[in-house]
Design an enzyme around this catalytic site. Structure first.
Site: not given
Length: 402
Positions: A16, A96, A125, A179
């Site tokens: 990705d 993050r 996110d 995922s």
């Protein structure tokens, strides 16, 4: 944003983000700087560097941030005993802000005028990254390809990859079964085979732990030492933050500790089902609370527990750099100055059992609490007045309501 010259991309090296890299080059005609952070996800990161080189990147950052991650992000969060919705140890959420911070720093170092992340438009996110960017550089331009590009399906992505000579591994030919996000604190799995919350996760979902039913029939005894609220040693051996968490992860894995199957409330408004594994973090969380039980004053301990849900929600929602999180952190850190000593634990088939705790800063006084002769350390007659005063308003209410 048609005049962008340089973009810093948070780059994993996977399909990705490799597609995103090429899409940025094609769409903006800009130079792309890649940033790949080693947060303990357990993958070899040099292939990411080579793939970025193959795709024409000249400035490539691959950095080991494991110690920074645990010392400056995980441990401060653990001082608060933070749990989102009572159970989730915030493994993805806490990673993050560090990535966002380093992205902005690299943008300044390289003269980039934009940053880019690979988060989708449905998840948390995107919020966490972009609130971090806003706090650290409010003028930086932000690119979120999943909200902007023309691709409608994974088939479209794979076709774009083939047209642009981006390697597509065989397991990506179809849609991935679920995922995965991972770092030194945890792994999370979402989507596809996990989308029906009524169906138990298949065993292949679990990557960081063995099943508690397959764990040894023999208990494992360990100890963790704390200093000012942070873990500093395992079984008497001094360790750095990342080394300690790595060792606890191994112990948690081997004893089937830290699995969580959760339906949570995302910040963007929907409910989602995720399977989390936080083996070392679960052990650490139990040990830290045990140490606090011995060393924290009741008022401070109870106030911390009242503040914790708000603190956890701030991290989950992406407000790590907000003034209110920093205010709460200051209060939490103040409470930790005497959280010091040793906790002993028994690990057995998914369970973390506190078996002992000791501290030079202990507030526990056996001479006061004992059922034996306390030699005048506590006068039980004092309790009568204490109870009578606390019951005064209840008696007044009862008299009125007769």
């Amino acid at each position: 944003m048609t005049d962008l010259k340089k973009i810093v991309l948070a780059y994993s090296g996977g399909l990705d983000t490799s597609i995103i890299l090429k899409w940025l080059q094609n769409t903006y005609g800009a130079e792309v700087v890649t940033f790949t952070a080693d947060l303990g996800q357990g993958e070899e990161l040099e292939p990411a560097r080579k793939k970025a080189e193959m795709l024409g990147c000249k400035e490539i950052y691959v950095e080991d941030l494991r110690e920074t991650f645990v010392k400056d992000y995980v441990f401060p969060m653990m001082r608060a005993n933070a749990l989102y919705e009572g159970v989730y140890l915030l493994g993805t959420s806490i990673a993050r802000p560090l990535i966002a911070k380093r992205q902005i720093e690299i943008a300044h170092e390289t003269g980039a005028d934009a940053v880019c992340h690979g988060a989708t438009g449905k998840g948390n996110d995107q919020v966490r990254f972009e609130l971090g960017y806003a706090a650290l550089d409010p003028k930086i331009k932000v690119i979120a390809p999943w909200r902007d590009w023309e691709f409608k399906s994974r088939t479209d992505l794979i076709e774009f990859a083939r047209l642009n000579q981006i390697p597509v591994t065989k397991d990506k030919e179809g849609e991935a079964p679920f995922s995965v996000d991972a770092n030194l604190l945890h792994s999370s799995s979402e989507g596809k085979v996990l989308e029906d919350p009524a169906v138990a996760p298949p065993s292949i979902v679990y990557q960081r732990t063995i099943s508690p039913m397959d764990a040894p029939d023999k208990a494992t005894e360990i100890s963790i030492d704390f200093k000012e609220g942070d873990g500093v040693a395992l079984n008497g051996e001094a360790m750095s933050p990342a080394t300690l968490l790595t060792a606890l992860n191994k112990l948690g894995h081997d004893n089937g500790i830290g699995r969580l199957d959760l339906v949570e409330n995302r910040f963007v408004g929907m409910k989602s089902r995720g399977v989390y594994e936080t083996p070392g973090g679960t052990i650490y969380h139990v040990a830290h609370r045990a140490m606090e039980s011995l060393t924290l004053d009741r008022g401070a301990a109870h106030l911390k527990d009242e503040l914790m849900p708000r603190y956890a929600e701030l991290i989950y929602n992406g407000f790590w750099f907000s003034p209110e999180r920093q205010m709460l952190q200051a209060a939490i850190d103040q409470s930790q100055k005497d959280v010091e000593g040793r906790v002993t634990l028994t690990l057995y088939k998914g369970n973390v059992i506190v078996s002992g705790r000791s501290s030079p800063k202990s507030l526990y006084q056996e001479k006061i609490v004992t059922f034996e002769d306390d030699a005048g350390a506590y006068d039980q007659k004092d309790a009568a007045g204490f109870i009578r005063l606390n019951g005064l308003r209840l008696r007044i209410l009862a008299d009125r309501d007769k």
